[in-house]
Design a protein around this motif. Sequence first.
Motif, PDB file in Angstrom:
ATOM      1  N   LYS A   1       0.784  -1.192  -0.129  1.00 35.50           N
ATOM      2  CA  LYS A   1       0.060   0.039   0.142  1.00 35.50           C
ATOM      3  C   LYS A   1       0.957   1.225   0.075  1.00 35.50           C
ATOM      4  N   PHE A   2       1.994   1.295   0.720  1.00 35.74           N
ATOM      5  CA  PHE A   2       2.593   2.395   1.085  1.00 35.74           C
ATOM      6  C   PHE A   2       3.970   2.784   0.613  1.00 35.74           C
ATOM      7  N   TRP A   3       4.651   1.722   0.320  1.00 35.56           N
ATOM      8  CA  TRP A   3       6.146   1.888  -0.375  1.00 35.56           C
ATOM      9  C   TRP A   3       6.134   2.156  -1.561  1.00 35.56           C
ATOM     10  N   SER A   4       6.944   2.779  -2.377  1.00 38.40           N
ATOM     11  CA  SER A   4       7.319   3.027  -3.503  1.00 38.40           C
ATOM     12  C   SER A   4       7.852   2.040  -4.351  1.00 38.40           C
ATOM     13  N   ARG A   5       7.834   1.798  -5.862  1.00 38.73           N
ATOM     14  CA  ARG A   5       8.444   0.909  -6.481  1.00 38.73           C
ATOM     15  C   ARG A   5      10.041   0.814  -5.938  1.00 38.73           C
ATOM     16  N   ARG A   6      10.569   2.204  -6.069  1.00 35.66           N
ATOM     17  CA  ARG A   6      11.762   2.179  -5.756  1.00 35.66           C
ATOM     18  C   ARG A   6      12.156   1.517  -4.625  1.00 35.66           C
ATOM     19  N   MET A   7      11.506   1.780  -3.294  1.00 32.06           N
ATOM     20  CA  MET A   7      11.673   1.280  -2.080  1.00 32.06           C
ATOM     21  C   MET A   7      11.557  -0.435  -2.111  1.00 32.06           C
ATOM     22  N   LYS A   8      10.687  -0.949  -2.909  1.00 30.34           N
ATOM     23  CA  LYS A   8      10.384  -2.220  -3.084  1.00 30.34           C
ATOM     24  C   LYS A   8      11.689  -2.977  -3.899  1.00 30.34           C
ATOM     25  N   LYS A   9      12.235  -2.096  -4.658  1.00 32.52           N
ATOM     26  CA  LYS A   9      13.368  -2.573  -5.685  1.00 32.52           C
ATOM     27  C   LYS A   9      14.661  -2.566  -4.627  1.00 32.52           C
ATOM     28  N   ILE A  10      14.802  -1.744  -3.861  1.00 38.82           N
ATOM     29  CA  ILE A  10      15.881  -1.805  -3.013  1.00 38.82           C
ATOM     30  C   ILE A  10      15.612  -2.802  -1.939  1.00 38.82           C
ATOM     31  N   LEU A  11      14.569  -3.274  -1.531  1.00 37.71           N
ATOM     32  CA  LEU A  11      14.426  -4.333  -0.674  1.00 37.71           C
ATOM     33  C   LEU A  11      14.729  -5.483  -1.257  1.00 37.71           C
ATOM     34  N   ALA A  12      14.193  -5.807  -2.611  1.00 36.20           N
ATOM     35  CA  ALA A  12      14.729  -6.900  -3.299  1.00 36.20           C
ATOM     36  C   ALA A  12      16.247  -6.927  -3.447  1.00 36.20           C
ATOM     37  N   GLU A  13      16.775  -5.728  -3.762  1.00 35.44           N
ATOM     38  CA  GLU A  13      18.297  -5.954  -3.945  1.00 35.44           C
ATOM     39  C   GLU A  13      18.896  -6.366  -2.438  1.00 35.44           C
ATOM     40  N   GLN A  14      18.636  -5.826  -1.439  1.00 28.66           N
ATOM     41  CA  GLN A  14      18.812  -6.149  -0.036  1.00 28.66           C
ATOM     42  C   GLN A  14      18.824  -7.583   0.127  1.00 28.66           C
ATOM     43  N   LEU A  15      17.647  -8.258  -0.155  1.00 26.91           N
ATOM     44  CA  LEU A  15      17.272  -9.585  -0.118  1.00 26.91           C
ATOM     45  C   LEU A  15      18.392 -10.490  -1.038  1.00 26.91           C
ATOM     46  N   ALA A  16      18.471 -10.090  -2.109  1.00 27.29           N
ATOM     47  CA  ALA A  16      19.347 -10.739  -2.976  1.00 27.29           C
ATOM     48  C   ALA A  16      20.944 -10.578  -2.733  1.00 27.29           C
ATOM     49  N   SER A  17      21.322  -9.602  -1.971  1.00 27.92           N
ATOM     50  CA  SER A  17      22.822  -9.537  -1.580  1.00 27.92           C
ATOM     51  C   SER A  17      23.155 -10.593  -0.579  1.00 27.92           C
ATOM     52  N   GLY A  18      22.134 -10.986   0.169  1.00 21.66           N
ATOM     53  CA  GLY A  18      22.244 -11.628   1.494  1.00 21.66           C
ATOM     54  C   GLY A  18      23.042 -11.333   2.647  1.00 21.66           C
ATOM     55  N   THR A  19      23.322  -9.827   2.545  1.00 24.44           N
ATOM     56  CA  THR A  19      24.158  -9.354   3.704  1.00 24.44           C
ATOM     57  C   THR A  19      23.035  -8.595   4.668  1.00 24.44           C
ATOM     58  N   ALA A  20      21.898  -8.472   4.163  1.00 22.81           N
ATOM     59  CA  ALA A  20      21.001  -7.784   5.458  1.00 22.81           C
ATOM     60  C   ALA A  20      20.373  -8.491   6.136  1.00 22.81           C
ATOM     61  N   GLU A  21      20.172  -7.960   7.412  1.00 30.81           N
ATOM     62  CA  GLU A  21      19.773  -8.868   8.493  1.00 30.81           C
ATOM     63  C   GLU A  21      18.360  -8.593   8.817  1.00 30.81           C
TER      64      GLU A  21
END
Length: 77
Positions: A39-59
Amino acid sequence: MFHTEEESIVTMINQIAQNNVSAGSESEVADMVENHIVKFWSRRMKKILAEQLASGTAEFEPAALVVAQRLSAKASA
């Protein structure tokens, strides 16, 4: 403390998950977090989230990790 945009995104999703822990099971918390992000996050924010997941370094908090995985899978489909 200074955070990068990437760190802030992970912090935000973790905070949303922590703030909704009273919703019940991990799956129920994940549903609430996912609804909020959709509902509230922009596409850019969701993209960054996906990138952080893919990086495997985010906790990620457990429910936040479930949401990140769900959204990433939906974006790939």
